[in-house]
Design a protein around this motif. Structure first.
Motif, PDB file in Angstrom:
ATOM      1  N   ASP A   1       0.823  -1.211   0.000  1.00  0.00           N
ATOM      2  CA  ASP A   1       0.000   0.000   0.000  1.00  0.00           C
ATOM      3  C   ASP A   1       0.858   1.261   0.000  1.00  0.00           C
ATOM      4  OD1 ASP A   1       0.994  -0.147   2.526  1.00  0.00           O
ATOM      5  OD2 ASP A   1      -0.874   0.375   3.552  1.00  0.00           O
ATOM      6  N   LYS A   2       2.170   1.099  -0.328  1.00  0.00           N
ATOM      7  CA  LYS A   2       3.073   2.252  -0.378  1.00  0.00           C
ATOM      8  C   LYS A   2       3.656   2.384  -1.778  1.00  0.00           C
ATOM      9  CE  LYS A   2       4.505   2.400   4.489  1.00  0.00           C
ATOM     10  NZ  LYS A   2       3.542   1.406   4.970  1.00  0.00           N
ATOM     11  N   LEU A   3       3.992   3.610  -2.137  1.00  0.00           N
ATOM     12  CA  LEU A   3       4.654   3.861  -3.413  1.00  0.00           C
ATOM     13  C   LEU A   3       6.127   3.484  -3.287  1.00  0.00           C
ATOM     14  CD1 LEU A   3       3.068   7.324  -4.184  1.00  0.00           C
ATOM     15  CD2 LEU A   3       2.634   5.218  -5.445  1.00  0.00           C
ATOM     16  N   PHE A   4       6.616   2.730  -4.251  1.00  0.00           N
ATOM     17  CA  PHE A   4       8.007   2.286  -4.202  1.00  0.00           C
ATOM     18  C   PHE A   4       8.902   3.260  -4.958  1.00  0.00           C
ATOM     19  CE2 PHE A   4       9.638  -1.973  -2.890  1.00  0.00           C
ATOM     20  CZ  PHE A   4       8.666  -2.200  -1.936  1.00  0.00           C
ATOM     21  N   PRO A   5      10.096   3.549  -4.410  1.00  0.00           N
ATOM     22  CA  PRO A   5      11.056   4.374  -5.158  1.00  0.00           C
ATOM     23  C   PRO A   5      11.407   3.718  -6.492  1.00  0.00           C
ATOM     24  CG  PRO A   5      11.732   4.132  -2.861  1.00  0.00           C
ATOM     25  CD  PRO A   5      10.602   3.178  -3.072  1.00  0.00           C
TER      26      PRO A   5
ATOM     27  N   LYS B   1       0.545   2.689  -9.645  1.00  0.00           N
ATOM     28  CA  LYS B   1       0.364   1.544  -8.756  1.00  0.00           C
ATOM     29  C   LYS B   1       1.294   1.634  -7.540  1.00  0.00           C
ATOM     30  CE  LYS B   1       1.138  -1.516 -11.974  1.00  0.00           C
ATOM     31  NZ  LYS B   1       1.297  -2.823 -12.657  1.00  0.00           N
ATOM     32  N   THR B   2       0.820   1.082  -6.440  1.00  0.00           N
ATOM     33  CA  THR B   2       1.655   0.974  -5.252  1.00  0.00           C
ATOM     34  C   THR B   2       2.345  -0.384  -5.252  1.00  0.00           C
ATOM     35  OG1 THR B   2      -0.220   0.125  -3.984  1.00  0.00           O
ATOM     36  CG2 THR B   2       0.164   2.496  -3.914  1.00  0.00           C
ATOM     37  N   GLY B   3       3.294  -0.561  -4.309  1.00  0.00           N
ATOM     38  CA  GLY B   3       3.994  -1.835  -4.205  1.00  0.00           C
ATOM     39  C   GLY B   3       5.066  -2.000  -5.272  1.00  0.00           C
ATOM     40  N   TYR B   4       5.659  -3.178  -5.279  1.00  0.00           N
ATOM     41  CA  TYR B   4       6.726  -3.513  -6.227  1.00  0.00           C
ATOM     42  C   TYR B   4       6.106  -4.228  -7.416  1.00  0.00           C
ATOM     43  CZ  TYR B   4      11.167  -5.456  -7.944  1.00  0.00           C
ATOM     44  OH  TYR B   4      12.250  -5.793  -8.719  1.00  0.00           O
ATOM     45  N   PHE B   5       6.359  -3.753  -8.644  1.00  0.00           N
ATOM     46  CA  PHE B   5       5.711  -4.391  -9.780  1.00  0.00           C
ATOM     47  C   PHE B   5       6.628  -4.536 -10.991  1.00  0.00           C
ATOM     48  CE2 PHE B   5       4.477   0.118  -9.629  1.00  0.00           C
ATOM     49  CZ  PHE B   5       4.918   0.580 -10.862  1.00  0.00           C
ATOM     50  N   ILE B   6       7.941  -4.632 -10.753  1.00  0.00           N
ATOM     51  CA  ILE B   6       8.844  -4.949 -11.858  1.00  0.00           C
ATOM     52  C   ILE B   6       8.756  -6.440 -12.118  1.00  0.00           C
ATOM     53  CG2 ILE B   6      11.238  -4.965 -12.654  1.00  0.00           C
ATOM     54  CD1 ILE B   6      11.738  -2.540 -10.931  1.00  0.00           C
ATOM     55  N   GLY B   7       8.598  -6.830 -13.367  1.00  0.00           N
ATOM     56  CA  GLY B   7       8.367  -8.231 -13.703  1.00  0.00           C
ATOM     57  C   GLY B   7       9.630  -9.055 -13.752  1.00  0.00           C
ATOM     58  N   LYS B   8       9.470 -10.265 -14.243  1.00  0.00           N
ATOM     59  CA  LYS B   8      10.565 -11.221 -14.366  1.00  0.00           C
ATOM     60  C   LYS B   8      11.651 -10.650 -15.266  1.00  0.00           C
ATOM     61  CE  LYS B   8      11.338 -16.115 -15.396  1.00  0.00           C
ATOM     62  NZ  LYS B   8      10.700 -17.367 -15.866  1.00  0.00           N
ATOM     63  N   MET B   9      12.897 -10.944 -14.910  1.00  0.00           N
ATOM     64  CA  MET B   9      14.020 -10.407 -15.659  1.00  0.00           C
ATOM     65  C   MET B   9      13.955 -10.841 -17.117  1.00  0.00           C
ATOM     66  SD  MET B   9      16.616  -8.652 -16.087  1.00  0.00           S
ATOM     67  CE  MET B   9      16.625  -8.073 -14.417  1.00  0.00           C
TER      68      MET B   9
END
Length: 908
Positions: free
Chosen positions: A173-177, A249-257
């Motif tokens: 629920d937080k914005l990620f750097p 979007k909040t949270g971590y959302f970088i996908g698979k390498m």
């Protein structure tokens, strides 16, 4: 735990980067060495008991020292004693005599002293004598961050990243750097002309073009709720969308390498290197958190990554480890330094975080607002990253001197040469060592530009745009191939391919068939398909998110492979073909944006315009082979013994060269949408108008049609003739023809048709062969299309199979009688023809949501829009018949007209 192997091969010595902590660290290191060498803990016990406060603050040095001793145990000493025996005195001291440290630090000490870092969850953290240097660098770096997190010793500004370890349950629920902002925000702001954005009852956005006011009711693709409205009145549960609203979007959302799609770009106010450095800290925090608090991290982070290529909780630590490897390799490219040097700079940043642990910050580290995140990124970059990046060749070099003076490196001739401690013999060149020097590259140039002052950036707007969008501009080099592919495949099947056949034919099957006909052409088509596949793999995700044509159904295809359907190569505005259409449109926009930027930069400059169909490689911005020479020509490269290499750039010179060499004289591309026409879907008013423009058309007398109808006694004959007319109309719409030329002559002399073995002509009618000319082609097509639909009705089949099911509703017996009674007020034949065209050219392309519109009113509106005059008596047509019943109503009229026609033919 992985046991030590019997291998005696020694790796290159890895320097102890913890020496950056200075004399206090060296003091502790000496005491730790004494402790495990003589198996006495008196030295450490005395130190910690005498100065407990200083001892607690210095305990991190004990941890670093233990790590170095473990490395020596595996990499240098190859002691036969087990690691548990070797460090048992130290473990006993930490667990029993040094009670002031927390349990997390005790666990960390036990893990490293038994070579079981991370409790063995991630095998990459286990040391053995086969570890390569880069692996040791990464393990030490992860360990350094683990100490900081376990010790809870860091500047308050680091808190948003520290929460990954301390409170992973709060992450989503937080914005990620460094995470991307709402890319759809830019699309919403860009797509405002000629339309408006709305949102469904559940908040999902949709766009209405043209005037922007709703005309029909539809369903939301996301949730199925009712959207739109009727007759310019918006549904009460829908509302206008706030185009300025940020949906990041909040949270971590970088996908698979994905190594093929990694983009070295900045984010907001951060330069590309700053983004990667913060990502490294995030990666390591996630690695340590997923090893130490595995269930909590998996339950809160994994759900947001399921759609991004990660579906197994056991893969979570390795998922972030792969990202760590890639992010550091990207930093190698961006800084022009080698792997070990980059890791050294990261250690300096961690050291800075720990040394300022008692300091606080003035900003809110609860990153729940977009502006707060941007402020945090700016402050963190300014305080901890920029001091390192801006002094890579000055202050940092002095700190590297301390590491290089360590015993072991000083006596290692290989590293003395690598780190320029000695001059090499002039007659004994070592070219393989040049990989350790700063490399002039686009990545390094990008990083250098990101640290330039604002005045320099303002003077070089094209350089700024180029570096931000280079990963997209690069793909435009494939645009000519993609256009050529569409044209070649389209010409091959023009109006001769069913949509179902295209969907069921793979690209491999198509190329295999082509190989038997023309091997050289097949190889060229394979090359063009490869260009399409490459372009889509690089930029496909961006097209889906930010392209102007946003139809997810057609863009679900993740990659272009030999097994992909041929329909993906055939451009269209719907279905599979929207993939290549949207990709083409997006690449045209990218190219044109750079041409417009050049015109803005050079006031008064004008650019030629070129149709998309005529595009070739000379028209696009192609720079791949010439970019490196350009950068080298504007780079100032200096070398000095013991000072490393320094590279600076003339940014204004690059700006000028960029304009003159790559963008100047490039044309704007006219954004036309190529479209492939399938059989039975090829004909619309636009195609007919092309034929009328090139071949003057006229109607043929009814008596001729009546005679031809007698010859067409079977449904098969009518179908064959219609397929033939599809081909003829396709050629005439492109090439034109003589209106007075006989249709039979055109078939035999131009299209090279011939009689069958039974002596039958392709038109199936002697009367048609003798009477029809090219000026009758559209009238003949319409007559044959109606005849086919009529025969299907009489055979009890569906006359308009291309209509959606929603428009195939059957009229009731009562409605049928109403239709028949209304026919006393207007000529049935004229309404039958008009309704036939209305169904093919209007209803066939309508959305299913319009099915409840009135048929009579829709026909009258369509006639008015197209200047078609309806018989006055048509107003008597039953009002209750809906658009969904159009095909059934036509069937009723066709059966009625058939009986009238038969009487007419008999009379004739």
């Amino acid at each position: 735990m992985i046991e030590k192997t019997d291998s005696k091969q020694l790796p290159t010595f890895v320097p102890d980067y913890f020496i950056i902590y200075g004399e206090d660290y060296l003091t502790i290191t000496n005491k730790v060495e004494q402790l495990y060498l003589v198996e006495k803990k008196d030295a450490l016990t005395l130190f910690f008991n005498t100065e407990p406060e200083k001892a607690l603050k210095s305990f991190e040095y004990v941890l670093y020292s233990i790590f170095q001793e473990v490395i020596k145990y595996f990499m240098v000493l190859h002691d036969e004693m087990s690691i548990e025996q070797k460090f048992c005195t130290l473990i006993d001291f930490v667990n029993n005599d040094f009670a002031m440290i927390n349990q997390e630090l005790k666990n960390l000490t036990n893990q490293i002293a038994t070579n079981n870092l991370g409790d063995g969850i991630l095998p990459n953290l286990i040391l053995n004598d086969r570890c390569r240097n880069n692996e040791l660098f990464l393990i030490r770096l992860i360990y350094h961050v683990a100490v900081m997190l376990s010790y809870k010793k860091y500047h308050q500004l680091f808190l948003p990243i520290a929460l990954i370890y301390e409170k992973p349950e709060t992450l989503n629920d937080k914005l990620f750097p460094t995470m991307m902002d709402d890319q759809f925000l830019f699309t919403k702001n860009a797509m405002t002309e000629g339309g408006k954005w709305y949102e469904c009852p559940n908040g999902h956005p949709y766009f209405i073009g043209n005037c922007g006011r709703p005309w029909v009711v539809s369903t939301c693709r996301e949730c199925g709720s009712q959207v739109g409205g009727s007759r310019h009145k918006l549904d009460d549960k829908n509302k206008l969308l706030d185009v300025a609203k940020n949906e990041t979007k909040t949270g971590y959302f970088i996908g698979k390498m994905n190594h093929a799609t990694t983009v070295l770009a900045g984010e907001r106010l951060l330069g590309p290197a700053s983004v990667k450095i913060i990502r490294v800290l995030i990666d390591i925090s996630f690695i340590w958190s997923s090893c130490s608090k595995y269930p909590t991290v998996s339950s809160h982070v994994l759900p947001s990554l399921v759609t991004k290529g990660l579906d197994d909780p056991r893969d979570l630590p390795n998922f972030f480890y792969l990202h760590l490897e890639r992010d550091i390799m990207d930093l190698v490219k961006l800084t022009g330094k080698n792997f070990g040097e980059v890791v050294f700079y990261l250690h300096l940043i961690i050291k800075s975080l720990m040394e300022t642990s008692e300091q606080t910050c003035d900003i809110n580290t609860e990153l729940r607002q977009y502006k707060l995140r941007e402020q945090w990124e700016r402050e963190f970059d300014k305080k901890f990253i920029q001091p390192i990046l801006t002094s890579l060749n000055t202050d940092v070099q002095k700190q590297m001197e301390q590491v290089l003076s360590e015993k072991g490196i000083a006596n290692n001739p290989l590293l003395r040469i690598v780190y320029e401690r000695d001059e090499s013999e002039p007659n004994n060149p070592l070219p393989h060592f040049w990989r350790y020097r700063t490399i002039v590259s686009l990545e390094h140039f990008s990083q250098s530009f990101s640290t330039a002052d604002l005045n320099t950036k303002n003077k070089c707007p094209l350089v700024d745009k180029f570096l931000k969008e280079e990963n997209k501009l690069f793909v435009t080099r494939y645009l000519p191939d993609i256009v050529q592919l569409q044209r070649r495949v389209g010409d091959k099947f023009l109006h001769r391919l069913e949509k179902r056949e295209a969907a069921n034919t793979s690209i491999k099957d198509f190329l295999d068939r082509m190989k038997t006909e023309n091997k050289q052409e097949s190889e060229e088509l394979a090359r063009l398909v490869k260009s399409l596949a490459t372009a889509w793999s690089i930029i496909g995700e961006d097209v889906k998110k930010n392209g102007r044509l946003r139809i997810e159904e057609a863009l679900e295809q993740q990659e272009i492979t030999p097994a992909t359907s041929l329909s993906y190569l055939l451009p269209s505005s719907t279905g599979d073909g929207l993939l290549i259409t949207s990709l083409t449109d997006y690449l045209v926009l990218i190219h044109n944006s750079f041409v417009h930027a050049y015109r803005d930069r050079v006031k008064g400059s004008r650019s030629n315009k070129i149709p998309l169909r005529e595009l070739n490689m000379s028209h696009v911005i192609e720079y791949e082979e010439h970019l490196q020479p350009l950068l080298l020509s504007q780079a100032h490269y200096s070398l000095a013994l013991g000072q490393g290499s320094q590279v600076t750039y003339d940014f204004e010179g690059v700006e000028q060269q960029l304009m003159e060499q790559f963008i100047q004289n490039k044309p704007l591309i006219l954004a036309e949408h190529l479209r492939f026409e399938y059989i039975r879907e090829a004909y619309n008013l636009g195609v007919f108008e092309q034929v009328r423009h090139k071949v003057q058309q006229t109607e043929l007398k009814k008596i001729v049609w009546s005679a031809i109808r007698k010859d067409m006694d079977s449904l098969e004959a009518v179908t064959d003739v219609l397929l033939l007319l599809d081909v003829v109309i396709g050629f005439l719409s492109s090439a034109g023809g003589d209106p007075e030329q006989k249709l039979s002559s055109y078939l035999y002399d131009v299209l090279k048709y011939s009689y069958t073995s039974e002596g039958a002509g392709p038109l199936q009618s002697r009367r048609a062969e003798s009477a029809l000319r090219l000026k009758h082609i559209l009238s003949f097509w319409e007559f044959m299309s109606i005849e086919k639909a009529r025969k299907l009705c009489l055979h009890g089949q569906i006359p308009f199979s291309s209509l959606k099911d929603e428009f195939q509703e059957v009229v009731s017996d009562k409605e049928k009688r109403q239709i028949i009674r209304s026919c006393t007020h207007f000529p049935v034949e004229k309404i039958l023809v008009f309704l036939h065209d209305f169904i093919l050219f209007f209803v066939r392309v309508r959305d299913a949501e319009e099915k409840d519109f009135g048929l009579r009113e829709s026909i009258m509106e369509y006639a008015e829009e197209n200047d078609w005059k309806l018989p006055e008596g048509f107003c008597k047509f039953p009002e209750g018949i809906k658009l969904s019943q159009c095909a059934s109503a036509w069937s009723v009229l066709a059966v009625l007209e058939h009986s009238i026609s038969n009487s007419y033919i008999t009379d004739v």
